[in-house]
Motif scaffolding. Structure first.
Motif, PDB file in Angstrom:
ATOM      1  N   ALA A 156      29.260  35.749  41.738  1.00 25.39           N
ATOM      2  CA  ALA A 156      28.254  35.514  40.476  1.00 25.39           C
ATOM      3  C   ALA A 156      28.936  35.817  39.267  1.00 25.39           C
ATOM      4  N   GLY A 157      29.470  36.827  39.122  1.00 30.59           N
ATOM      5  CA  GLY A 157      30.018  37.468  37.877  1.00 30.59           C
ATOM      6  C   GLY A 157      31.431  36.633  37.479  1.00 30.59           C
ATOM      7  N   ALA A 158      32.035  36.134  38.429  1.00 30.15           N
ATOM      8  CA  ALA A 158      33.337  35.207  37.987  1.00 30.15           C
ATOM      9  C   ALA A 158      33.064  33.968  37.535  1.00 30.15           C
ATOM     10  N   VAL A 159      31.632  33.574  38.098  1.00 26.90           N
ATOM     11  CA  VAL A 159      31.368  31.964  37.224  1.00 26.90           C
ATOM     12  C   VAL A 159      30.391  32.390  35.883  1.00 26.90           C
ATOM     13  N   GLY A 160      30.147  33.683  35.408  1.00 24.20           N
ATOM     14  CA  GLY A 160      29.362  33.722  34.366  1.00 24.20           C
ATOM     15  C   GLY A 160      28.081  34.218  34.625  1.00 24.20           C
ATOM     16  N   ARG A 161      27.596  34.047  35.538  1.00 20.62           N
ATOM     17  CA  ARG A 161      26.162  34.600  36.043  1.00 20.62           C
ATOM     18  C   ARG A 161      25.974  36.001  36.310  1.00 20.62           C
ATOM     19  N   SER A 162      24.778  36.414  36.367  1.00 21.87           N
ATOM     20  CA  SER A 162      24.459  37.874  36.336  1.00 21.87           C
ATOM     21  C   SER A 162      24.750  38.417  37.759  1.00 21.87           C
ATOM     22  N   CYS A 163      25.905  39.308  37.497  1.00 20.85           N
ATOM     23  CA  CYS A 163      26.309  39.940  38.943  1.00 20.85           C
ATOM     24  C   CYS A 163      25.144  41.046  39.376  1.00 20.85           C
ATOM     25  N   GLN A 164      24.268  41.513  38.564  1.00 24.91           N
ATOM     26  CA  GLN A 164      23.345  42.316  39.589  1.00 24.91           C
ATOM     27  C   GLN A 164      22.374  41.601  39.951  1.00 24.91           C
ATOM     28  N   GLU A 165      21.869  40.555  39.391  1.00 25.12           N
ATOM     29  CA  GLU A 165      20.956  39.499  40.178  1.00 25.12           C
ATOM     30  C   GLU A 165      21.344  39.128  41.216  1.00 25.12           C
ATOM     31  N   ALA A 166      22.373  38.665  41.396  1.00 24.55           N
ATOM     32  CA  ALA A 166      23.029  38.210  42.560  1.00 24.55           C
ATOM     33  C   ALA A 166      23.082  39.094  43.713  1.00 24.55           C
ATOM     34  N   ALA A 167      23.722  40.387  43.216  1.00 26.29           N
ATOM     35  CA  ALA A 167      23.679  41.554  44.222  1.00 26.29           C
ATOM     36  C   ALA A 167      22.454  41.697  44.892  1.00 26.29           C
ATOM     37  N   GLY A 168      21.421  41.913  43.994  1.00 22.59           N
ATOM     38  CA  GLY A 168      20.257  42.345  44.405  1.00 22.59           C
ATOM     39  C   GLY A 168      19.364  41.223  45.043  1.00 22.59           C
ATOM     40  N   ALA A 169      19.697  40.002  44.970  1.00 23.45           N
ATOM     41  CA  ALA A 169      18.762  39.023  45.816  1.00 23.45           C
ATOM     42  C   ALA A 169      19.217  39.114  47.374  1.00 23.45           C
ATOM     43  N   GLY A 188      41.128  39.633  34.035  1.00 23.05           N
ATOM     44  CA  GLY A 188      40.568  38.684  34.717  1.00 23.05           C
ATOM     45  C   GLY A 188      40.095  38.681  35.913  1.00 23.05           C
ATOM     46  N   ILE A 189      39.832  40.110  36.601  1.00 20.45           N
ATOM     47  CA  ILE A 189      39.036  40.296  37.926  1.00 20.45           C
ATOM     48  C   ILE A 189      37.783  40.864  37.708  1.00 20.45           C
ATOM     49  N   VAL A 190      36.777  40.379  38.213  1.00 23.36           N
ATOM     50  CA  VAL A 190      35.363  40.680  38.122  1.00 23.36           C
ATOM     51  C   VAL A 190      34.892  41.754  39.324  1.00 23.36           C
ATOM     52  N   THR A 191      34.686  42.879  39.242  1.00 24.45           N
ATOM     53  CA  THR A 191      34.548  43.797  40.193  1.00 24.45           C
ATOM     54  C   THR A 191      33.111  44.130  40.354  1.00 24.45           C
ATOM     55  N   ALA A 192      32.619  44.169  41.559  1.00 22.36           N
ATOM     56  CA  ALA A 192      31.159  44.607  41.814  1.00 22.36           C
ATOM     57  C   ALA A 192      31.213  45.678  42.750  1.00 22.36           C
TER      58      ALA A 192
END
Length: 107
Positions: free
Chosen positions: A42-55, A72-76
């Motif tokens: 989700a973070g890679a495409v510009g959405r909220s990383c926290q919301e996607a993980a929490g879902a 250039g790497i989004v890490t969660a």
């Protein structure tokens, strides 16, 4: 025979509780890894990383999510507390899942 049965029941219950705890530990690792994957995507495409993980994690789990971007790497990183016989009854031992995804550029 009844006395032997009464004497072995606590041992059987202890064994069942130990197996159930092992199942919860494995499930927590799987859950943390999947939530981190979804958050990084989700973070890679510009959405909220926290919301996607929490879902992808139930509300009974005590969860912390951190997201970062570097080179250039989004890490969660998702951290769950180890449950004791039931999710939500954590003992403070962390179980972590981490994932990364390359940042997608907009056209």
């Amino acid at each position: 025979m009844a006395i032997e049965f009464v004497g072995t029941v606590p041992l059987i219950l202890l064994l069942v509780a130990a197996v159930w705890e092992c199942v919860l530990i494995g499930y927590a690792f799987s859950l943390a890894g999947n939530a981190a994957d979804e958050g990084a995507r989700a973070g890679a495409v510009g959405r909220s990383c926290q919301e996607a993980a929490g879902a992808h994690v139930g509300s009974a789990w005590d969860m912390a999510v951190t997201c970062s971007e570097s080179g250039g790497i989004v890490t969660a990183r998702v951290r769950l507390n180890l449950p004791v016989l039931y999710p939500g009854l954590g003992i403070g031992v962390p179980i972590e899942g981490e994932a990364g995804s390359p940042k997608e550029e907009e056209d």
